[in-house]
Design a protein around this motif. Structure first.
Motif, PDB file in Angstrom:
ATOM      1  N   THR A  49      12.622   0.862   4.028  1.00  0.00           N
ATOM      2  CA  THR A  49      12.458   2.277   4.364  1.00  0.00           C
ATOM      3  C   THR A  49      11.549   2.396   5.581  1.00  0.00           C
ATOM      4  N   TYR A  50      11.743   3.474   6.348  1.00  0.00           N
ATOM      5  CA  TYR A  50      11.064   3.633   7.631  1.00  0.00           C
ATOM      6  C   TYR A  50      10.577   5.071   7.812  1.00  0.00           C
ATOM      7  N   HIS A  51       9.608   5.215   8.705  1.00  0.00           N
ATOM      8  CA  HIS A  51       9.208   6.542   9.170  1.00  0.00           C
ATOM      9  C   HIS A  51       8.731   6.419  10.600  1.00  0.00           C
ATOM     10  N   GLN A  52       8.914   7.500  11.367  1.00  0.00           N
ATOM     11  CA  GLN A  52       8.611   7.457  12.788  1.00  0.00           C
ATOM     12  C   GLN A  52       7.121   7.603  13.094  1.00  0.00           C
ATOM     13  N   GLU A  53       6.347   8.157  12.157  1.00  0.00           N
ATOM     14  CA  GLU A  53       4.955   8.499  12.459  1.00  0.00           C
ATOM     15  C   GLU A  53       3.985   7.722  11.570  1.00  0.00           C
ATOM     16  N   GLU A  66       0.788   7.997  10.761  1.00  0.00           N
ATOM     17  CA  GLU A  66      -0.103   8.705   9.846  1.00  0.00           C
ATOM     18  C   GLU A  66       0.637   9.150   8.582  1.00  0.00           C
ATOM     19  N   ILE A  67       1.918   9.436   8.717  1.00  0.00           N
ATOM     20  CA  ILE A  67       2.723   9.798   7.548  1.00  0.00           C
ATOM     21  C   ILE A  67       2.981   8.562   6.683  1.00  0.00           C
ATOM     22  N   VAL A  68       3.231   7.431   7.328  1.00  0.00           N
ATOM     23  CA  VAL A  68       3.433   6.178   6.596  1.00  0.00           C
ATOM     24  C   VAL A  68       2.228   5.879   5.711  1.00  0.00           C
ATOM     25  N   ARG A  94       2.380   5.560   1.639  1.00  0.00           N
ATOM     26  CA  ARG A  94       2.011   4.299   0.997  1.00  0.00           C
ATOM     27  C   ARG A  94       0.915   4.514  -0.043  1.00  0.00           C
ATOM     28  N   ALA A  95      -0.055   5.357   0.282  1.00  0.00           N
ATOM     29  CA  ALA A  95      -1.125   5.638  -0.681  1.00  0.00           C
ATOM     30  C   ALA A  95      -0.566   6.303  -1.932  1.00  0.00           C
ATOM     31  N   MET A  96       0.376   7.226  -1.756  1.00  0.00           N
ATOM     32  CA  MET A  96       0.990   7.882  -2.907  1.00  0.00           C
ATOM     33  C   MET A  96       1.732   6.879  -3.782  1.00  0.00           C
ATOM     34  N   LEU A  97       2.480   5.991  -3.164  1.00  0.00           N
ATOM     35  CA  LEU A  97       3.228   4.996  -3.929  1.00  0.00           C
ATOM     36  C   LEU A  97       2.286   4.070  -4.689  1.00  0.00           C
TER      37      LEU A  97
END
Length: 262
Positions: free
Chosen positions: A187-191, A193-195, A199-202
């Protein structure tokens, strides 16, 4: 300026990025006509989008990066693939039980689930998404934990160090997230800070659920978020190719939602 032109910077940049991603390239004149703002304003917008890794500048214009997936502003995302998101939310709601604790990210896919939580209460729900907080505060029998931090107008959510620290202090039954793109393995994300927030939530959840509508797979984006195998369940939208769903099932549990009647 026409009323059809976006007045906010985030909405204007969303329009620019979406246009370039659809057309492949655009000239400065194209973008001035599209947005109704000055050449200098378009120049600043393009510089910001290029800095974020969403577009590539060339002499006289811009082009879409081959692996680019634009995570646009909140208002734009609210109107994208709404029927698929509602169907995924209805599918996931069947996996919820009263008494559970949930972490919801700032995706509009997770937001679609909020509208269904009244049928599953009592619940504890924590989120950094301001729009989700506004909806959840109206629900009876929901203990709402608002996760604060640095407010991002682009995402209508809270990010940054304070947000990360607040998430790390939680342990929940389930985290529900979406992301910009995925292949059958990653899985990927462009930003970035969102990653970090996702990750912290997971990491704070016993069960990790990924919601992915058909526009997001198979695609890649700039930053890797997590391997598909790290998720306990992937819920795909009804339009998602069955071959993609089948490949993901080689790594983890994957289900394709049926169209919701809602």
């Amino acid at each position: 300026m026409s009323n059809e032109h976006p007045r906010s910077r985030s909405a204007r940049q969303a329009m620019i990025a979406d246009y370039v991603l659809k057309h492949g390239t655009a000239t400065q004149a194209d973008l001035v006509e599209l947005t109704g703002v000055s050449h200098m304003t378009v120049h600043r917008d393009v510089d910001e989008l290029a800095r974020r890794g969403l577009l590539r500048k060339f002499r006289g214009g811009v082009s879409a990066l081959p692996t680019s997936v634009f995570e646009s502003n909140a208002e734009y995302r609210l109107n994208a693939n709404t029927e698929e998101k509602s169907s995924m939310a209805a599918h996931l709601a069947k996996h919820l039980e009263p008494g559970m604790s949930l972490l919801l990210d700032d995706s509009t896919s997770a937001l679609a689930l909020v509208n269904l939580l009244a049928e599953v209460t009592p619940l504890t729900v924590a989120t950094n998404y301001l729009r989700a907080i506004d909806a959840l505060k109206k629900l009876d029998d929901v203990r709402l934990i608002g996760i604060g931090g640095d407010y991002s107008p682009t995402h209508d959510s809270f990010l940054g160090m304070a947000c990360l620290e607040a998430i790390e202090r939680l342990t929940v039954d389930m985290a529900v997230v979406s992301t910009s793109a995925m292949t059958t393995e990653l899985t990927y994300h462009q930003e970035p800070e969102i990653v970090m927030v996702k990750r912290a939530m997971l990491a704070s959840a016993r069960q990790k659920v990924l919601l992915m509508d058909s526009s997001k797979a198979p695609k890649t984006a700039l930053h890797r978020l997590a391997p598909v195998r790290d998720f306990d369940l992937v819920v795909f939208g009804p339009n998602s190719p069955m071959e993609v769903v089948a490949e993901v099932r080689g790594h983890t549990k994957a289900e394709r939602a049926a169209w919701s009647n809602a």
